[in-house]
Design an enzyme around this catalytic site. Sequence first.
Site, mmCIF file in Angstrom:
data_model
loop_
_atom_site.group_PDB
_atom_site.id
_atom_site.type_symbol
_atom_site.label_atom_id
_atom_site.label_comp_id
_atom_site.label_asym_id
_atom_site.label_seq_id
_atom_site.Cartn_x
_atom_site.Cartn_y
_atom_site.Cartn_z
ATOM 1 N N ARG A 27 0.826 -1.218 0.000
ATOM 2 C CA ARG A 27 0.000 0.000 0.000
ATOM 3 C C ARG A 27 0.857 1.263 0.000
ATOM 4 O O ARG A 27 0.526 2.241 0.677
ATOM 5 C CB ARG A 27 -0.928 0.036 1.217
ATOM 6 C CG ARG A 27 -2.024 -0.995 1.188
ATOM 7 C CD ARG A 27 -3.289 -0.455 0.539
ATOM 8 N NE ARG A 27 -4.264 -1.517 0.392
ATOM 9 C CZ ARG A 27 -5.361 -1.627 1.129
ATOM 10 N NH1 ARG A 27 -5.632 -0.739 2.039
ATOM 11 N NH2 ARG A 27 -6.180 -2.624 0.930
ATOM 12 N N ARG A 40 -7.179 11.133 -6.589
ATOM 13 C CA ARG A 40 -8.420 10.403 -6.316
ATOM 14 C C ARG A 40 -9.623 11.337 -6.439
ATOM 15 O O ARG A 40 -10.664 10.962 -6.978
ATOM 16 C CB ARG A 40 -8.384 9.777 -4.924
ATOM 17 C CG ARG A 40 -9.551 8.811 -4.726
ATOM 18 C CD ARG A 40 -9.500 8.103 -3.418
ATOM 19 N NE ARG A 40 -10.052 8.928 -2.364
ATOM 20 C CZ ARG A 40 -10.749 8.482 -1.333
ATOM 21 N NH1 ARG A 40 -10.948 7.198 -1.210
ATOM 22 N NH2 ARG A 40 -11.210 9.284 -0.421
ATOM 23 N N TYR A 154 -14.777 -12.248 0.535
ATOM 24 C CA TYR A 154 -15.557 -11.045 0.181
ATOM 25 C C TYR A 154 -16.803 -11.409 -0.633
ATOM 26 O O TYR A 154 -17.857 -10.798 -0.488
ATOM 27 C CB TYR A 154 -14.687 -10.058 -0.610
ATOM 28 C CG TYR A 154 -13.605 -9.419 0.244
ATOM 29 C CD1 TYR A 154 -13.896 -8.337 1.064
ATOM 30 C CD2 TYR A 154 -12.308 -9.908 0.246
ATOM 31 C CE1 TYR A 154 -12.923 -7.753 1.869
ATOM 32 C CE2 TYR A 154 -11.324 -9.335 1.039
ATOM 33 C CZ TYR A 154 -11.636 -8.256 1.849
ATOM 34 O OH TYR A 154 -10.675 -7.692 2.648
HETATM 35 O O1 1CP Z 1 0.249 0.557 -3.328
HETATM 36 C C1 1CP Z 1 -0.488 -0.418 -3.323
HETATM 37 O O2 1CP Z 1 -0.237 -1.455 -2.671
HETATM 38 C C2 1CP Z 1 -1.678 -0.269 -4.191
HETATM 39 C C3 1CP Z 1 -2.590 -1.234 -4.607
HETATM 40 C C4 1CP Z 1 -3.509 -2.007 -3.679
HETATM 41 C C5 1CP Z 1 -3.379 -3.364 -3.330
HETATM 42 C C6 1CP Z 1 -2.224 -4.266 -3.634
HETATM 43 C C7 1CP Z 1 -4.740 -1.559 -3.122
HETATM 44 C C8 1CP Z 1 -5.271 -0.208 -3.226
HETATM 45 N N1 1CP Z 1 -5.369 -2.631 -2.542
HETATM 46 C C9 1CP Z 1 -4.566 -3.726 -2.633
HETATM 47 C C10 1CP Z 1 -4.847 -5.085 -2.182
HETATM 48 C C11 1CP Z 1 -6.014 -5.364 -1.316
HETATM 49 N N2 1CP Z 1 -7.274 -4.830 -1.368
HETATM 50 C C12 1CP Z 1 -6.021 -6.372 -0.316
HETATM 51 C C13 1CP Z 1 -4.861 -7.298 -0.018
HETATM 52 C C14 1CP Z 1 -3.810 -6.628 0.776
HETATM 53 C C15 1CP Z 1 -4.185 -6.258 2.195
HETATM 54 O O3 1CP Z 1 -4.349 -7.163 3.005
HETATM 55 O O4 1CP Z 1 -4.298 -5.060 2.430
HETATM 56 C C16 1CP Z 1 -7.292 -6.394 0.269
HETATM 57 C C17 1CP Z 1 -7.780 -7.292 1.383
HETATM 58 C C18 1CP Z 1 -8.096 -5.410 -0.405
HETATM 59 C C19 1CP Z 1 -9.535 -5.121 -0.170
HETATM 60 C C20 1CP Z 1 -9.793 -3.702 0.127
HETATM 61 N N3 1CP Z 1 -9.505 -2.665 -0.716
HETATM 62 C C21 1CP Z 1 -10.401 -3.161 1.288
HETATM 63 C C22 1CP Z 1 -10.980 -3.966 2.442
HETATM 64 C C23 1CP Z 1 -10.017 -4.302 3.499
HETATM 65 C C24 1CP Z 1 -10.703 -5.107 4.624
HETATM 66 O O5 1CP Z 1 -10.343 -4.851 5.782
HETATM 67 O O6 1CP Z 1 -11.560 -5.964 4.365
HETATM 68 C C25 1CP Z 1 -10.428 -1.763 1.135
HETATM 69 C C26 1CP Z 1 -10.963 -0.751 2.103
HETATM 70 C C27 1CP Z 1 -9.836 -1.479 -0.138
HETATM 71 C C28 1CP Z 1 -9.673 -0.131 -0.747
HETATM 72 C C29 1CP Z 1 -8.328 0.262 -1.212
HETATM 73 N N4 1CP Z 1 -7.503 -0.501 -2.029
HETATM 74 C C30 1CP Z 1 -6.358 0.213 -2.322
HETATM 75 C C31 1CP Z 1 -6.458 1.483 -1.682
HETATM 76 C C32 1CP Z 1 -5.432 2.582 -1.771
HETATM 77 C C33 1CP Z 1 -7.676 1.499 -0.986
HETATM 78 C C34 1CP Z 1 -8.247 2.671 -0.216
HETATM 79 C C35 1CP Z 1 -9.198 3.321 -1.123
HETATM 80 C C36 1CP Z 1 -9.361 4.782 -1.030
HETATM 81 O O7 1CP Z 1 -8.643 5.542 -1.687
HETATM 82 O O8 1CP Z 1 -10.307 5.172 -0.331
#
Ligand code: 1CP
Length: 368
Positions: A27, A40, A154
Site C-alpha cells: 500500500r 483520487r 468477500y
Molecule cells: O500501493 C499499493 O499497494 C496499491 C494497490 C492495492 C493493493 C495491492 C490496493 C489499493 N489494494 C490492494 C490489495 C487489497 N485490497 C487487499 C490485499 C492486501 C491487504 O491485506 O491489504 C485487500 C484485502 C483489499 C480489499 C480492500 N480494498 C479493502 C478492504 C479491506 C478489509 O479490511 O476488508 C479496502 C478498504 C480497499 C480499498 C483500497 N484498495 C487500495 C487502496 C489505496 C484502498 C483505499 C481506497 C481509497 O482511496 O479510499
Amino acid sequence: MPIEPTHRFLRACHSLPVDQTPVWLMRQAGRYLPEYMRVRQQAGNFLSLCKNPDLATEVTLQPVYRFDMDAAILFSDILVVPEAMGMSLSFGMGEGPVLEPFLRTPSDLRRLRPVQPEEQLGYVLQTVTQIRQALQEKTPLIGFSGSPWTLATYMVEGGSSKTFRYIKGMLFDQPALLQQLLDQIADVVADYLNAQIAHGVQAVQIFDTWGGVLGPREFVTFSLRSIQRIIDRLQRVGPDGQTVPIILFFFFFGSMLEEMIGTGCDVIGLDWTTHLATARHQVAARAALQGNLDPAVLYATPDIVRHQVRQLLQDYGPYPGHVFNLGHGMAQDMDPGRVVDLVRAVREESRLLLQQNGGMQRIQEKRP
Ligand code: 1CP
C-alpha cells in the site's frame, strides 16, 4: 535459458546477491500521500481511479518517485476480479467494500461469468502497459491478485467480515460447493496474472490476507491448494525472457512455512508476528523472504524507525534473499516523512551490515 535480472528487487526475489537490501512497501500508494488524495478527487472515487489507466499510472508512480522505491506495485484492487466475474462492487464512504449479491448457494454460483482478462479487466492491462512505458526499465513492476480464499471471503460475505460466518459456514456445511467456487476463482486469477505478465509485470504477488483465519488443516485444503492451482498454471517467463518471481503474502500465518515453500513460490511475504531469523533458518535458501516490519513502527520517531530496521536486517543476516517490506500495508494516518526515514535506514544499515560481514554470505542449505 532465463536471463539473470539486474534490478536489486528481482535479484533478491531469486535469492541472488545484491549491494543493499531492496525495499518497497505494501500500500505504498494511497491515502497517506496528499498527491494521491488529489488524483483520487480528480477521478471522483477509488474505483473510477482504478479504472482510469492514466490516473492509475500516475498514483502507481507517486511513491516510486517520492521515495525512490526498489519496486512499483500496480495500482488496482484485488476486488476487481469478483466484479469481472459479474458481481457488483462499490466502496462506501469510510466503510469497507460491498459486493452484491453475495454468493451462498449453488444457484448463486451459476450467476458467475467466465472472464476474458483482455475484456473485463482490459483497463488494468492497459495500466500495466502505461506504467512499464513510464518506468522505462528503471524500476521493476509488481502485478498482483488476491488468493482464491481471500477473494471468496468477500464474495460470500458480501464485503469485509470480522467473523467470516458465512464462508466458514459454507466450508463446514458445503465443502464441495466452496471448493467449486475456489477452483473457479483460481482459474480466473491464473488467466488474469498471466495476462498481467504478458503485458509486462516483472513479478506477481498473491495476497492471502485472510488465510490466517483458518485452522491449519483448512488452510492447506482451502487456501494453499487453490493458490497451488494458480501457481501450476502461471507462465513464469515474461516477454523479455526474464523469470517472473511469485511472491505469496500471508497475514497471521507464519507457522506453515514448509507447506508454503511446497507451492513452488519464489518469495514468502510474512507479517510481523513471525521472527525473521527463525523463518530464514527454517526456509534455508529454498525461498526468499519479504517483510516484515510492524507497520506501527512508522508511528514512532526516526531514531526508533532506524533501530527497528537495523534489528530486522540483523535478524535476516548478511544473506541473499531478503526484500524489505512492512508486515502489512501503510495506513492512511501515517507520515510520509517516516517512509523517507525508513527507506534511508534500510539502505544505509544494509550496506553497513554487508561491510561488517565482508559481503554477502551463503546460506547453509538444509540437507534433505
Ligand atoms: O500501493 C499499493 O499497494 C496499491 C494497490 C492495492 C493493493 C495491492 C490496493 C489499493 N489494494 C490492494 C490489495 C487489497 N485490497 C487487499 C490485499 C492486501 C491487504 O491485506 O491489504 C485487500 C484485502 C483489499 C480489499 C480492500 N480494498 C479493502 C478492504 C479491506 C478489509 O479490511 O476488508 C479496502 C478498504 C480497499 C480499498 C483500497 N484498495 C487500495 C487502496 C489505496 C484502498 C483505499 C481506497 C481509497 O482511496 O479510499
